[in-house]
Enzyme design. Structure first.
Site, PDB file in Angstrom:
ATOM      1  N   HIS A  64       3.812  -5.400  -6.986  1.00 35.81           N
ATOM      2  CA  HIS A  64       4.899  -4.421  -7.084  1.00 35.81           C
ATOM      3  C   HIS A  64       6.241  -5.048  -6.667  1.00 35.81           C
ATOM      4  O   HIS A  64       7.277  -4.845  -7.308  1.00 35.81           O
ATOM      5  CB  HIS A  64       4.548  -3.215  -6.199  1.00 35.81           C
ATOM      6  CG  HIS A  64       5.603  -2.157  -6.183  1.00 35.81           C
ATOM      7  ND1 HIS A  64       5.813  -1.349  -5.105  1.00 35.81           N
ATOM      8  CD2 HIS A  64       6.518  -1.774  -7.105  1.00 35.81           C
ATOM      9  CE1 HIS A  64       6.808  -0.510  -5.364  1.00 35.81           C
ATOM     10  NE2 HIS A  64       7.257  -0.753  -6.571  1.00 35.81           N
ATOM     11  N   GLU A  67       7.527  -7.181  -9.415  1.00 31.42           N
ATOM     12  CA  GLU A  67       8.127  -6.325 -10.452  1.00 31.42           C
ATOM     13  C   GLU A  67       9.601  -6.058 -10.113  1.00 31.42           C
ATOM     14  O   GLU A  67      10.485  -6.186 -10.951  1.00 31.42           O
ATOM     15  CB  GLU A  67       7.329  -5.018 -10.536  1.00 31.42           C
ATOM     16  CG  GLU A  67       7.924  -3.954 -11.435  1.00 31.42           C
ATOM     17  CD  GLU A  67       7.881  -2.573 -10.796  1.00 31.42           C
ATOM     18  OE1 GLU A  67       8.961  -2.011 -10.528  1.00 31.42           O
ATOM     19  OE2 GLU A  67       6.769  -2.058 -10.557  1.00 31.42           O
ATOM     20  N   HIS A  68       9.867  -5.730  -8.838  1.00 29.26           N
ATOM     21  CA  HIS A  68      11.251  -5.493  -8.393  1.00 29.26           C
ATOM     22  C   HIS A  68      12.110  -6.750  -8.549  1.00 29.26           C
ATOM     23  O   HIS A  68      13.242  -6.687  -9.007  1.00 29.26           O
ATOM     24  CB  HIS A  68      11.264  -5.083  -6.918  1.00 29.26           C
ATOM     25  CG  HIS A  68      11.037  -3.626  -6.721  1.00 29.26           C
ATOM     26  ND1 HIS A  68      11.965  -2.817  -6.116  1.00 29.26           N
ATOM     27  CD2 HIS A  68       9.998  -2.835  -7.057  1.00 29.26           C
ATOM     28  CE1 HIS A  68      11.497  -1.578  -6.073  1.00 29.26           C
ATOM     29  NE2 HIS A  68      10.308  -1.564  -6.634  1.00 29.26           N
ATOM     30  N   GLU A 138      14.894  -6.455  -1.704  1.00 28.20           N
ATOM     31  CA  GLU A 138      13.861  -5.816  -2.515  1.00 28.20           C
ATOM     32  C   GLU A 138      12.652  -5.390  -1.682  1.00 28.20           C
ATOM     33  O   GLU A 138      11.983  -4.429  -2.037  1.00 28.20           O
ATOM     34  CB  GLU A 138      13.465  -6.710  -3.684  1.00 28.20           C
ATOM     35  CG  GLU A 138      14.557  -6.842  -4.740  1.00 28.20           C
ATOM     36  CD  GLU A 138      15.125  -5.496  -5.215  1.00 28.20           C
ATOM     37  OE1 GLU A 138      14.354  -4.556  -5.472  1.00 28.20           O
ATOM     38  OE2 GLU A 138      16.372  -5.386  -5.311  1.00 28.20           O
ATOM     39  N   GLU A 145      10.483   3.086  -1.077  1.00 21.90           N
ATOM     40  CA  GLU A 145       9.621   3.793  -2.042  1.00 21.90           C
ATOM     41  C   GLU A 145       8.357   4.282  -1.336  1.00 21.90           C
ATOM     42  O   GLU A 145       7.905   5.407  -1.547  1.00 21.90           O
ATOM     43  CB  GLU A 145       9.202   2.814  -3.138  1.00 21.90           C
ATOM     44  CG  GLU A 145       9.544   3.257  -4.530  1.00 21.90           C
ATOM     45  CD  GLU A 145       9.119   2.217  -5.552  1.00 21.90           C
ATOM     46  OE1 GLU A 145       7.968   2.261  -5.972  1.00 21.90           O
ATOM     47  OE2 GLU A 145       9.930   1.353  -5.910  1.00 21.90           O
TER      48      GLU A 145
HETATM   49 ZN    ZN Z   1       9.066   0.090  -7.220  1.00 20.86          ZN
END
Ligand code: ZN
Length: 417
Positions: A64, A67-68, A138, A145
């Site tokens: 994840h 991905e960022h 990030e 999140e």
């Molecule tokens: Zn995310």
């Protein structure tokens, strides 16, 4: 650049005027090209067959986090947020998500700005910058999140279900990542998280990627654009992730778990493992069952429970977690009286399942569902290109191919027959 194309048989909706072409690049990247002369937006989606199940032990959330990081900048476009800025300044939007076995990146943009946007997008998979200064920022974004998810009943219940699964199955793991899993703990172990990230990025190989590109130009034009931009994605012949069997065994079944939600209300969910529907996508057994269990007419399980004043609604169906495992769930919002009769409701549901088993399969029900699906498929409304590419890319991965000449893609909806 030479590429395999053509000789492809598509099942296409009757109302669909778009043109399609499958393209296999020499680096083994599988592409689907869609040409739509009427569109004012172009779109693309890349699905990489690497997700949170591939997170290394003790680095939960790394997929994840990667991905960022890919959004941040690339060697060719080193300006911070160059990609997202370009997209939003030209009428588009962009996003990504990390699931258990894949990570998906997608965007749309004004059709006239497609080439430049696609070039920026392609750099994610060629030479992302992943600079040191972006790392902490990030990790903080991933952590916030996670903090937001902590306040969501959906996320909490999902994590609870994962937590109660077999400990040696990756389904059990925490997948989002947090400050603790990506900064505090790796530091304690003397790990440089950026180096771990670069190591993990090596899993991103062209042979594990599927790309859908949607533009207003001709198929030939889109093909030469895709060939020029994506042939540089490295192919290191990675082996695609395979789940080690089911995440639940006998000891994880027949459990009653009670949890206090954040938002007031009573919700009951009964769930059990099933063979993934995609393995029988032509027959659609879960679709058949969800139609019967989710039926609301007289004589249905919901009708009985509602008449008793115990439930306000009912949903039933199988998730599409993985090609290897899946869960079928029956969920209900309960009234306060229903909460007091929760075990009676569970008893009724299982009685009904038993009845369905004894009653067997009826061909007329299957035929009726098949014709509904067929009509919905052929006369579906045109969705936005960005929704279309994200839905179609998953079909590319899960619907079996039939060799080069007979390769088929079931666009958006799988027909029951
Ligand atoms: Zn995310």
């Amino acid at each position: 650049m030479a590429a395999a194309a053509g000789n492809v048989e598509f099942i296409r909706a009757r109302s669909d005027k778009r043109e399609y072409r499958r393209l296999l690049l020499p680096n083994a990247l599988e592409c689907l090209l869609i040409s739509d002369a009427d569109t004012d937006k172009a779109a693309a989606c890349m699905e990489v067959g690497v997700g949170s199940f591939s997170d290394p032990e003790g680095l939960e959330g790394l997929a994840h986090f990667l991905e960022h990081m890919l959004f941040y900048a690339s060697e060719k476009y080193p300006g911070e947020q160059d990609y997202t800025k370009y997209i939003s300044e030209h009428g588009g939007s962009s996003n990504a998500f990390t699931s258990s076995e894949t990570t998906n990146f997608y965007f749309d943009v004004n059709a006239d700005n497609f080439e430049e946007a696609l070039d920026r997008f392609a750099q994610f998979f060629i030479k992302p910058l992943m600079s040191q200064d972006a790392v902490l920022r990030e990790i903080k974004a991933v952590d916030s999140e996670h903090k937001k998810n902590l306040l969501s009943d959906g996320w909490r219940m999902h994590q609870l279900q994962k937590h109660l699964a077999s400990k040696d199955h990756p389904y059990h793991k925490f997948s989002t990542g947090s400050w603790e899993t990506l900064e505090t703990k790796p530091k304690e172990r003397g790990l440089d998280i950026r180096l771990e990230l670069l190591k993990f990025y090596e899993n991103y190989s062209a042979n594990l990627m599927h790309l859908v590109v949607y533009g207003k130009e001709s198929l030939d034009c889109i093909q030469s654009l895709v060939e020029s931009l994506f042939s540089h994605v490295k192919n290191t012949d990675q082996i695609s992730f395979k789940c080690p069997s089911q995440p639940l065994s006998a000891e994880h079944l027949q459990l009653l778990v009670k949890a206090i939600p954040i938002i007031e209300g009573n919700y009951l969910k009964i769930s059990w493992p099933v063979t993934p529907n995609i393995q029988f996508y032509k027959e659609g057994p879960c679709r058949y069952l969800s139609h019967l269990i989710g039926h609301e007419g007289e004589g249905s399980i919901f009708h009985i429970i509602k008449e008793l004043g115990w439930a306000m609604d009912l949903v039933a169906g199988a998730g599409s977690d993985s090609n290897e495992y899946s869960f079928f769930s029956v969920g209900m919002r309960l009234t306060d009286a229903g909460h007091d009769h929760m075990e009676d409701i569970i008893g009724l549901v299982f009685k009904y399942l038993h009845l369905l088993k004894e009653d067997g399969i009826h061909e007329w029900i299957f035929d009726e569902l098949a014709s509904i699906n067929e009509t919905e498929f052929h006369y579906q409304d045109k969705v936005h290109p960005i929704s279309y590419v994200t839905a179609t890319v998953s079909s590319m991965r899960v619907v079996p191919t039939r060799g080069m000449a007979g390769w088929r893609i079931i666009a958006v909806k799988v027909c029951a027959k």
